[in-house]
Design a protein around this motif. Structure first.
Motif, mmCIF file in Angstrom:
data_model
loop_
_atom_site.group_PDB
_atom_site.id
_atom_site.type_symbol
_atom_site.label_atom_id
_atom_site.label_comp_id
_atom_site.label_asym_id
_atom_site.label_seq_id
_atom_site.Cartn_x
_atom_site.Cartn_y
_atom_site.Cartn_z
ATOM 1 N N SER A 75 0.829 -1.198 0.000
ATOM 2 C CA SER A 75 0.000 0.000 0.000
ATOM 3 C C SER A 75 0.868 1.255 0.000
ATOM 4 C CB SER A 75 -0.909 0.029 1.230
ATOM 5 O OG SER A 75 -1.600 1.250 1.305
ATOM 6 N N ALA A 76 0.527 2.190 -0.893
ATOM 7 C CA ALA A 76 1.214 3.481 -0.935
ATOM 8 C C ALA A 76 0.445 4.552 -0.178
ATOM 9 C CB ALA A 76 1.411 3.912 -2.388
ATOM 10 N N VAL A 77 -0.651 4.170 0.484
ATOM 11 C CA VAL A 77 -1.449 5.134 1.247
ATOM 12 C C VAL A 77 -0.606 5.698 2.388
ATOM 13 C CG1 VAL A 77 -3.455 5.396 2.753
ATOM 14 C CG2 VAL A 77 -3.632 4.046 0.662
ATOM 15 N N ASP A 78 -0.596 7.006 2.522
ATOM 16 C CA ASP A 78 0.178 7.677 3.568
ATOM 17 C C ASP A 78 -0.205 7.121 4.939
ATOM 18 O OD1 ASP A 78 1.295 9.427 5.425
ATOM 19 O OD2 ASP A 78 0.882 11.205 4.233
ATOM 20 N N HIS A 79 0.798 6.624 5.664
ATOM 21 C CA HIS A 79 0.507 5.967 6.937
ATOM 22 C C HIS A 79 -0.069 6.920 7.981
ATOM 23 C CE1 HIS A 79 4.423 7.764 7.700
ATOM 24 N NE2 HIS A 79 4.271 7.545 8.984
ATOM 25 N N THR A 80 0.131 8.221 7.806
ATOM 26 C CA THR A 80 -0.405 9.176 8.779
ATOM 27 C C THR A 80 -1.892 9.435 8.588
ATOM 28 O OG1 THR A 80 0.101 11.112 7.401
ATOM 29 C CG2 THR A 80 1.845 10.333 8.874
ATOM 30 N N THR A 81 -2.472 8.923 7.505
ATOM 31 C CA THR A 81 -3.889 9.178 7.210
ATOM 32 C C THR A 81 -4.802 8.019 7.598
ATOM 33 O OG1 THR A 81 -3.799 8.284 4.944
ATOM 34 C CG2 THR A 81 -3.175 10.601 5.253
ATOM 35 N N ILE A 82 -4.251 6.960 8.165
ATOM 36 C CA ILE A 82 -5.074 5.767 8.429
ATOM 37 C C ILE A 82 -5.293 5.511 9.912
ATOM 38 C CG2 ILE A 82 -4.539 4.651 6.232
ATOM 39 C CD1 ILE A 82 -2.493 2.930 7.680
ATOM 40 N N MET A 83 -5.084 6.521 10.750
ATOM 41 C CA MET A 83 -5.374 6.369 12.175
ATOM 42 C C MET A 83 -6.851 6.014 12.349
ATOM 43 S SD MET A 83 -2.567 6.887 13.763
ATOM 44 C CE MET A 83 -0.973 7.635 13.469
ATOM 45 N N GLY A 84 -7.138 5.028 13.152
ATOM 46 C CA GLY A 84 -8.508 4.603 13.401
ATOM 47 C C GLY A 84 -9.037 3.603 12.406
ATOM 48 N N HIS A 85 -8.252 3.264 11.390
ATOM 49 C CA HIS A 85 -8.707 2.299 10.395
ATOM 50 C C HIS A 85 -8.481 0.861 10.885
ATOM 51 C CE1 HIS A 85 -8.716 4.971 6.542
ATOM 52 N NE2 HIS A 85 -9.033 5.680 7.616
ATOM 53 N N GLU A 86 -9.376 -0.006 10.465
ATOM 54 C CA GLU A 86 -9.267 -1.422 10.812
ATOM 55 C C GLU A 86 -8.175 -2.096 9.995
ATOM 56 O OE1 GLU A 86 -12.815 -4.140 11.465
ATOM 57 O OE2 GLU A 86 -12.039 -4.882 9.558
ATOM 58 N N VAL A 87 -7.410 -2.962 10.638
ATOM 59 C CA VAL A 87 -6.390 -3.758 9.957
ATOM 60 C C VAL A 87 -6.437 -5.183 10.495
ATOM 61 C CG1 VAL A 87 -4.791 -1.878 9.407
ATOM 62 C CG2 VAL A 87 -4.652 -3.012 11.646
ATOM 63 N N ILE A 88 -5.772 -6.065 9.755
ATOM 64 C CA ILE A 88 -5.601 -7.444 10.203
ATOM 65 C C ILE A 88 -4.101 -7.693 10.366
ATOM 66 C CG2 ILE A 88 -5.807 -9.878 9.564
ATOM 67 C CD1 ILE A 88 -8.413 -9.158 8.142
ATOM 68 N N VAL A 89 -3.734 -8.269 11.489
ATOM 69 C CA VAL A 89 -2.339 -8.601 11.786
ATOM 70 C C VAL A 89 -2.181 -10.110 11.671
ATOM 71 C CG1 VAL A 89 -0.509 -8.483 13.523
ATOM 72 C CG2 VAL A 89 -2.171 -6.627 13.327
ATOM 73 N N ALA A 90 -1.134 -10.553 10.976
ATOM 74 C CA ALA A 90 -0.959 -11.985 10.732
ATOM 75 C C ALA A 90 0.446 -12.440 11.098
ATOM 76 C CB ALA A 90 -1.238 -12.297 9.255
ATOM 77 N N GLY A 91 0.562 -13.694 11.550
ATOM 78 C CA GLY A 91 1.877 -14.227 11.875
ATOM 79 C C GLY A 91 1.868 -15.712 12.164
ATOM 80 N N PHE A 92 3.042 -16.310 12.038
ATOM 81 C CA PHE A 92 3.239 -17.744 12.296
ATOM 82 C C PHE A 92 4.068 -17.987 13.557
ATOM 83 C CE2 PHE A 92 2.282 -18.244 7.723
ATOM 84 C CZ PHE A 92 1.469 -19.375 7.766
ATOM 85 N N GLY A 93 4.086 -17.021 14.481
ATOM 86 C CA GLY A 93 4.989 -17.102 15.628
ATOM 87 C C GLY A 93 4.567 -18.080 16.705
ATOM 88 N N PHE A 94 5.093 -17.835 17.896
ATOM 89 C CA PHE A 94 4.866 -18.730 19.026
ATOM 90 C C PHE A 94 3.386 -18.831 19.355
ATOM 91 C CE2 PHE A 94 9.278 -17.233 20.148
ATOM 92 C CZ PHE A 94 9.888 -18.401 19.721
ATOM 93 N N THR A 95 2.986 -19.990 19.811
ATOM 94 C CA THR A 95 1.556 -20.282 19.905
ATOM 95 C C THR A 95 1.033 -20.466 21.320
ATOM 96 O OG1 THR A 95 1.950 -22.665 19.723
ATOM 97 C CG2 THR A 95 1.618 -21.435 17.677
ATOM 98 N N ASN A 96 1.885 -20.386 22.342
ATOM 99 C CA ASN A 96 1.409 -20.638 23.685
ATOM 100 C C ASN A 96 2.120 -19.744 24.695
ATOM 101 O OD1 ASN A 96 3.727 -22.377 23.037
ATOM 102 N ND2 ASN A 96 3.574 -22.954 25.178
ATOM 103 N N GLY A 97 1.561 -19.667 25.883
ATOM 104 C CA GLY A 97 2.117 -18.810 26.912
ATOM 105 C C GLY A 97 2.806 -19.587 28.004
ATOM 106 N N THR A 98 3.399 -20.703 27.695
ATOM 107 C CA THR A 98 4.101 -21.508 28.678
ATOM 108 C C THR A 98 5.604 -21.401 28.465
ATOM 109 O OG1 THR A 98 4.125 -23.484 27.294
ATOM 110 C CG2 THR A 98 2.181 -23.138 28.656
#
Length: 264
Positions: A135-158
């Motif tokens: 995305s080339a949309v200026d990052h300062t203009t998207i405050m309050g916008h919905e996003v999805i965060v994705a990852g394959f990292g650690f899966t537990n809190g132990t």
């Protein structure tokens, strides 16, 4: 272009403290075919077990977007990028990494003070139904916008942290809202934060770094680390209120485009 969804949510931001080795909580498993361009960078050990380095995104058949701190210091092996719908219990496709390109402005060192924490991997050809759109949309203009965060990292809190693939789990995602980061001024580093909804804890942890932050306009950032606070009443591997810190794409879009087009 699809109109961005603006959410008016509480923003549970906190001071920066604690370990970065924590996991997305309050998220969900990705649906097969939902985010085919979200990949994972790692390597195989001598027994052909997959060892995760960072999450990532395929933005073309031979270029992968990830975090620069995953490349510094350089891994002993450039490794491979696993891609396609990585479904628990099934074999996954992978492509070898040929070269690493951390952003030239990235200096490494203290994670909390790192700027330009973004980079590219050049790989052998990856064929998938859809590549991530930068995305080339200026990052300062998207405050309050919905996003999805994705990852394959650690899966537990132990104590025994296990990444998603080793734990036989699929891609993890959560919804949040773009917000400014408190306590430390990230504007000089072109950073943003993603805050979870009120009453929920949704954060990245180790291994989620480099994964995409997805807006209606495309990928607007890559996961860096979390901003979290907790006290003695909470188990040290549990999560308190906090936010995910990301490096924005728009300020470095010219470098990304030049690197991809000039060295492809």
């Amino acid at each position: 272009m699809q109109e961005a969804i603006v959410l008016y949510l509480c923003i549970p931001l906190s001071t920066i403290s604690g370990s970065a080795q924590r996991r997305i909580y309050g998220g969900r498993d990705a649906v097969p075919g939902e985010f085919p361009y979200v990949t994972v960078w790692g390597s195989f050990d001598r027994e052909w077990n997959f060892e995760l380095t960072c999450s990532s995104s395929a933005v073309s058949p031979t270029w992968i977007l990830t975090a620069a701190h995953c490349m510094i210091p350089k891994p002993e092996k450039k490794g491979i990028v696993a891609y396609g719908d990585i479904i628990p219990g099934q074999k996954f496709n992978f492509s070898r990494v040929l070269k690493m390109f951390p952003h030239p402005g990235y200096k490494g060192g203290n994670t909390l003070n790192e700027c330009y924490d973004i980079g590219l991997l050049r790989t052998r050809k990856i064929i998938i139904p859809q590549y991530g759109l930068l995305s080339a949309v200026d990052h300062t203009t998207i405050m309050g916008h919905e996003v999805i965060v994705a990852g394959f990292g650690f899966t537990n809190g132990t104590e025994g942290f296990t990444d998603a693939i080793s734990a036989n789990k699929t891609l993890q995602v959560f919804k949040g809202m773009i917000s400014s980061c408190l306590e430390v001024d990230y504007r000089l580093c072109s950073r943003l934060c993603v805050s979870s909804t009120c009453g929920h804890v949704s954060l990245i942890c180790g291994g989620d770094s480099g994964g995409p932050v997805i807006h209606a306009s495309g990928i607007v950032g890559v996961n860096g680390y979390h901003n979290i606070d907790y006290d003695d009443k909470i188990h040290k591997h549990s999560l308190a209120e906090g936010s995910t810190v990301l490096q924005a794409v728009s300020p470095v879009i010219d470098w990304l485009s030049t690197t991809i087009n000039g060295k492809s």
